[in-house]
Scaffold this motif. Structure first.
Motif: not given
Length: 270
Positions: A233-241
């Motif tokens: 459940n660790r949250l990921l934030t950002g944009t991945l190509k």
């Protein structure tokens, strides 16, 4: 004894022959008229069905087209102005020109994003598996993989039906329909990962790690797993190509400080 004049006999014989010839000509003319009427009726029947077939063909029949993708997503615009973005390894069937009071297409396999041109008098209908999706003018995503159907509404309202049951989805809602069930339960769509094949990137706006792993396994046909339960459940934030799997994993590792381990054909995040 009566003796007929030879000239009189010739006149009678000539009159008889003329009478027979006239009767014969009349009979021939009658037969000709009957034959003409017969063939005229036959021609009229063929003309009737020929015109009927042409009218049917011009009004209702149309050529069916196949929109098939292989290793890349592609876009196409239908004759009504609707735009379809078809994900890789997908197949859509649709008519060359929409006729009648419906616009029907068939998503045989894969995934597609529909931006439907508004037309209240001619609803747009997608058939996929045993599920039917009906709209008048909206944008939404449809996925048909491994017997499960997923519909996510990006804008507007969508009617989804299966086996006599129907629900209406609004903006930001979705439904997941499994092959073995007829239950239609809508829920809120929690992320924008489904847009990756249109935008060319994975938008991780507070997405849990387990969800990102699930999506990557689907997109890259990989065998990716999480080594520790506490990390799911660790949250990921950002944009991945949307590049290679190796590039995406490297970006996740940099942003989360997670390590990557490979064991046989399995990739483990820990």
């Amino acid at each position: 004894m009566d003796v007929k004049d030879e000239g009189e006999e010739d006149a009678q014989a000539s009159s008889q022959r003329l009478k027979l010839e006239v009767e014969d000509q009349q009979q021939r003319k009658k037969m000709f008229l009957l034959g003409y009427q017969f063939w005229a009726k036959i021609a009229a029947v063929f003309l009737f069905f020929g015109v009927g077939a042409w009218l049917y063909s011009s009004q209702f029949s149309t050529q069916e087209l196949l929109f098939l993708t292989k290793d890349t997503a592609q876009a196409d615009t239908l004759t009504d102005g609707s735009i379809i973005v078809l994900n890789k390894h997908s197949l859509l069937r649709y008519p060359e020109k929409f006729r009648g009071n419906q616009r029907q297409v068939w998503l045989t396999k894969g995934e597609a994003f529909f931006t439907v041109a508004p037309d209240l008098e001619k609803p747009f209908i997608i058939h996929t598996g045993s599920t039917t999706i009906k709209v008048a003018g909206t944008s939404f995503n449809v996925k048909n993989r491994k017997g499960s159907i997923e519909v996510i509404v990006e804008k507007g309202t969508v009617q989804v039906s299966k086996s006599g049951k129907m629900i209406t989805l609004s903006t930001g809602e979705k439904v997941l329909i499994k092959q073995s069930t007829v239950q239609l339960i809508k829920e809120n769509n929690a992320d924008k990962l489904y847009t990756y094949y249109r935008s060319g990137e994975f938008i991780a706006d507070g997405v849990p790690l387990w969800r990102m792993v699930e999506m990557l396994n689907e997109v890259y046909s990989s065998n990716l797993s999480i080594g520790k339960k506490g990390l799911k459940n660790r949250l990921l934030t950002g944009t991945l190509k949307n590049e290679s799997l190796e590039a995406v994993l490297a970006a996740i590792s940099r942003n989360t400080k997670l390590s990557i381990k490979r064991k046989n054909n399995q990739i483990i995040l820990y």
